[in-house]
Each structure stands twice: as structure tokens, then as C-alpha cells.
Enzyme design. Sequence first.
Site, PDB file in Angstrom:
ATOM      1  N   HIS A  91       0.844  -1.187   0.000  1.00 50.67           N
ATOM      2  CA  HIS A  91       0.000   0.000   0.000  1.00 50.67           C
ATOM      3  C   HIS A  91       0.884   1.243   0.000  1.00 50.67           C
ATOM      4  O   HIS A  91       1.290   1.722   1.061  1.00 50.67           O
ATOM      5  CB  HIS A  91      -0.897   0.002   1.233  1.00 50.67           C
ATOM      6  N   HIS A 105      -3.981   3.453  -3.405  1.00 52.16           N
ATOM      7  CA  HIS A 105      -4.153   2.844  -2.084  1.00 52.16           C
ATOM      8  C   HIS A 105      -3.428   1.510  -1.932  1.00 52.16           C
ATOM      9  O   HIS A 105      -2.538   1.380  -1.097  1.00 52.16           O
ATOM     10  CB  HIS A 105      -5.638   2.631  -1.780  1.00 52.16           C
ATOM     11  N   GLU A 165     -18.262  -3.455  24.679  1.00 51.34           N
ATOM     12  CA  GLU A 165     -17.450  -4.673  24.810  1.00 51.34           C
ATOM     13  C   GLU A 165     -16.235  -4.675  23.895  1.00 51.34           C
ATOM     14  O   GLU A 165     -15.152  -5.125  24.292  1.00 51.34           O
ATOM     15  CB  GLU A 165     -18.312  -5.914  24.521  1.00 51.34           C
ATOM     16  N   HIS A 184     -29.396 -14.986  25.074  1.00 48.36           N
ATOM     17  CA  HIS A 184     -28.374 -14.793  26.103  1.00 48.36           C
ATOM     18  C   HIS A 184     -27.740 -16.111  26.554  1.00 48.36           C
ATOM     19  O   HIS A 184     -26.969 -16.119  27.513  1.00 48.36           O
ATOM     20  CB  HIS A 184     -28.987 -14.068  27.306  1.00 48.36           C
TER      21      HIS A 184
END
Length: 667
Positions: free
Chosen positions: A32, A263, A412, A474
Site C-alpha cells: 500500500h 491505495h 465490549e 443470552h
Amino acid sequence: MTQPTSSADYKLMASAVRALAIDGVEAAKSGHPGLPLGAADIATVLFTSFLRYDASNPSWPDRDRFILSAGHGSMLVYALLHLLDFPGMSMEEIRRFRQKGSKTPGHPEFGHTAGIEMTTGPLGQGLASAVGMAIAETSLAARFGSDLVDHRTVVLCSDGDLMEGISQEAIALAGHLRLNKLIVLWDDNNISIDGPLSLSDSTDQLARFAASNWATDRVDGHDPNAILAALERARASERPTLIACRTIIGYGAPKKAGTSKAHGEPLGADELTATKAALGWTAESFTVPDDVRAAWREAGKRAAATHVAWQARLAATDEATRNEFIRSIAGTLPAGLSVALDAVKASALANPQSVATRKASEIVLEAINAVLPETIGGSADLSPSNLTRTKTLTPYSATGRAGRYIHFGIREHAMAAAMNGMALHGGIIPYAGTFLVFADYCRPSLRLAALMGVRVVHVMTHDSIGVGEDGPTHQPVEHLAALRAIPNLLVFRPCDTVEAAEAWLSALSHQHAPSIIALSRQAVPQSRSKSSADNQVSRGAYEISPSSKPAAVTLFASGTEVSLALAAQKMIEAEGYGARVVSVPCFELFEAQDATYRRTVIGEAGVRIAIEAAIRQGWDRFIGEAGIFVGMSGFGMSAPYAEIYDHFAITPTAVTAKALDALRRND
């Protein structure tokens, strides 16, 4: 040539970075070039005029940390490390970019290349982990004083880093905590792989950061004086700072500059030649003129005297503080830890009680945090459920840097990445909690922790269908198997307080691996009844209850299901058959044992049954394809947990019936 004193000096030094970067990419025929060409001016200002580091000693504890969050632009940092004379970064390594065994892999790798602070590549991870590094700096400064700890964390990020969702979690946390020694330089080039950034994004990033309590600035990313002035403003800020540096991707490339073509592919021979001409760079490939090289080498020594002065301050510190600082930075555990955990085990054996394993973990953590001052705990807004905040811990905050408990909020992913950053920084052992089902939100950071080999401990509670009424959303039936699939990640599922103590000691003792301790919501009886001088959990699996006669059945189980196995053992033996129980708290540690031990634990019983309130995947290692599995084959349900276990036939009675059926078929 001396250190840069004018824009012309900066430009010449930046041209060296650009030339080496595009030479390396061209030689590899892969890479890159756009970011190194566009961000070279930013990097040159940083490393010649702002960052405090000593190239001859990349691990100096009080160095500034530099994170290339946009890891695809790795040739930028490799060119810098070579020019600054970091150990091992020879010109040959620049030539060997992306080649087998080189110090210049496609993305920067922590522990592989001197001067690389973390493994980056997955976008957003570097930015989020840098938040953890900034937290670690403030925590250690509060503990040991600014004479020993006083440095900054600087990130170079891309548009892609800021588009990833983890970035919002990270910047919100950093702004709330007012981590003013954190500086993010945004390579603002308005280009993504698909084309103009406008194809997919129109966010006002400065407004976004400002809304999260950051200071913001905008500069021309090709104006060295403007960049340096912005950095100095950031140095004085009372908040973390975002500096938007407007750049041209592929700067200098006549046909590709400012386009997505710059890129992720080599420039090509003709474009490379034209780019060097546009930059005024006349040196041969992989060659740096002596005066430019000398200026860069001098930059690499710019903080050498500061480093020496720091060493003198460390030497002058009182012996107890100095030794504790050195121990914490080295990551070694104090002798008192094993003693404290032995006391927990002895107490549990003397006074057995039925508790949820999350409560067992809390009991263990009380002992750990009392003797291990480098622990920093936390939770993703689930402290009362995870039981990770012990009585002695006060909150870490913008006004309370000595606090050892972080309220991460419902973030999280950023929590897991910040934990990585704290561990990478050194001097801190981070642990934090969430529900096991939310490991999916942490997984990219968990994988990077395993790849980098850093010691972080994730407390993940509500570990099975035992969650009960919250239902299948859950109840993490597949998560243990998914996490066990990650190399170098230790997944513990202790069955009681004794195993919880041993699991925690095992996790803390593995300095180069992350751990997950999976814990139950529901209470279970204590399964261990005998003391042992050894840490049985450290073996991964062990016989917790031998057979009273030659074993015809071996029952393997983890966590809460060990108590079910022990109950089934009694029922099987009442039918006249010998049965033994093997607790399996950690697959990975079992696989690390020698073959003789593994064979002994698995044994030779004709009937092998594994019991876990999760899916079967992974258990065939113990029971074989023909073995019996008592567990889940689909998702759970919403009901009181005991009813769910009955519904899915994960009970001592069901285990016994399957064992007897198999035994009678074999007779």
C-alpha cells in the site's frame, strides 16, 4: 544536514521516507504505497520534532508510544525505523518487504519487529488499543509518580479506522476519561478503496469527536510547521486531541495521487520513477544520501539524554518503589499470589458451599487484588452480574487516576481492545467482564490478543443455558467451541471455588497468552473435596473422582456440568459398573501436556461420555467420534434453568441412562 529547521529540511527527510516506502512496495509487487506517500510529512514531524523515544532502546518504559492504526501503510513505519536506526531494521529488511522471515511483514506485528508497539491491520484496533495505553500511563503515573511515568500515546489513523464501529466506542470512552495525553492524527485524504469517501460516508468527524469531549484541530497535512504547531497545542490540552491532517493519498505520484489507485497496489516502474522525479529525489533505489541519513540518525538519538536522566531518577528512587516498578514492568508475579490463592482453596475445602462460579471468581479476585497491585478490573456495565469489582477497588476516572476499576460502559469491543493496550503498555494486568454470549462483540480484539501474546483476562459469566429465563439470545451454546478455536487463547471453565482459584492462577501465570474464564449464573455444589499441592487446572484436565472399581465408564465434563457428572457417577456405580469423572477446565492446557499424561487422563474405559451445556464441537478429542455427548445441538429456550436442563436431558439421570444403555450393548 542538521535536524530540520525549515520546511525544506522536513521535505527532504520526508522524501527519504516516501522513496524507501515505494521502493519496498515495488520490490514486493504488493503493498500500500498511498498512505506512506500521503502521511510522510506527518510522520517526519512526529519523529524528528515531537515524540520522545530512544531508537537504541525501543523498550524504554517511559517512551512515547506511536501506533500506526492504519496498519496497511506499514512501509511508512518500516522506513522510519530504518532511517532512525532501530535494531534489526537494515536496508535488507526494507528490500525484503512482505517476504518470508523478514522483519517487514505486510502489517506491523508486535514482538516481531523492534519499535512496533502493537499488531495492527484490522482497522480501528490501533485507535482503540491506544486508549488502553493512555489509561495505563495515567494509572502507573498515579502509582509511581511522574518522575518515572510521564509520556504520550500518539496514533496515526485513516478514514477506515474512523468508519469502523469500534472507533466510536473508543473515542467516547477516551473523551469521558479525559485522556489528555492521547493524540490522534487523522490522515484525512477523502479516499477509500472503492473511490471517493463520499461514496460511503459524510460524517463531520471533528464534530463527532468534539461531541465525545475531545479537543479538535485541522491542519494541512503537508505543512510541517502547521503539523508541529497542532501537536504542541495538543500537548497543552486537558482533553484527548484529534488532529485532522488534510493530505493527498499517493502524494507526488503524477497519475495516481488523490485516487484510490494509490491505495493498495504498487505504483509500477514508470509511475515510481515519475513520483521520485516529482519529489526531487535523485538517489538510486534503496539508497539514502549520507546527509539525509545522518539527520535521521540524529533524530533517533534526540531523547537519549532524556532517557539517561530517567534512568538516573529510577536509580535514585527508594529501593522498594524501584523494585516494585521493575517487577510490574517486567510482568512477573509477586510471591504472595500463590500463598493467597492457596488460602482461598484451603478455606473452600474446609467449608464447602454451593455458589455460582461467578461468585467463586469474586471470592478469588478479592484475594488477588489484595496482593497484586497492578491489576485493573472492569466490566461492560455488568459489574453486579460479573462480580468483577472487589471491595477494595475504587473507580478509575478523569479525576481518580489511582482507581483500579473501570466502568467501560456498554462497549465490549473497545473494552477488549483497551485491555490489549494496557497489557501492551506494560506494568498493568487488565481483567474485565461481560456475558459469554457477548464474546462475539469482543472477538476481533480477543484474536489480536492471542496473536500478540498478551496477558489479559476476560471474565465471561452467564456461560450456558443456565442463564435461564433470559432465553436463547443470552444462552451461549456455541461460544465455548468458537473461542477454543482461537490459537493461543486459554479458555477456562472452572467447576467450583477451588478450580476458580487455580484457573485464575493459571491465567495470570501465562504472561504471553490471553485467557477467558467462563463462569455460571446458577449455583452449583463444590466438586473438589481433596487438597492438592499441585494446580490441577494447570494441566487442563484431571481425574477429579476415581472409580471404586475398574472403570467401565469415563465421564468428562467442564464447569457446572462436573457436578452432574459426579452425581451420575454414583448412580452408575450403584448399578454395579465402575465409573470415573474427569474435570476438563481448559482444553488448551490439556493439549500442552505430554502424551503419556493425556493418555492416562483419557483412560481406557469402553464407554466415554462428555457433558457440557453447549455444543459438541471439540469434545471428540476426549470421547472419539463414537463417544456419547450430553449437551446441546441447537439453541436454548426461556425458562427457569433447571427446567431447561431437564428439557434438553442434561441431567444425572439422562447421563446414567445413556451410560447403562451403552454398557449393556457392549456386554
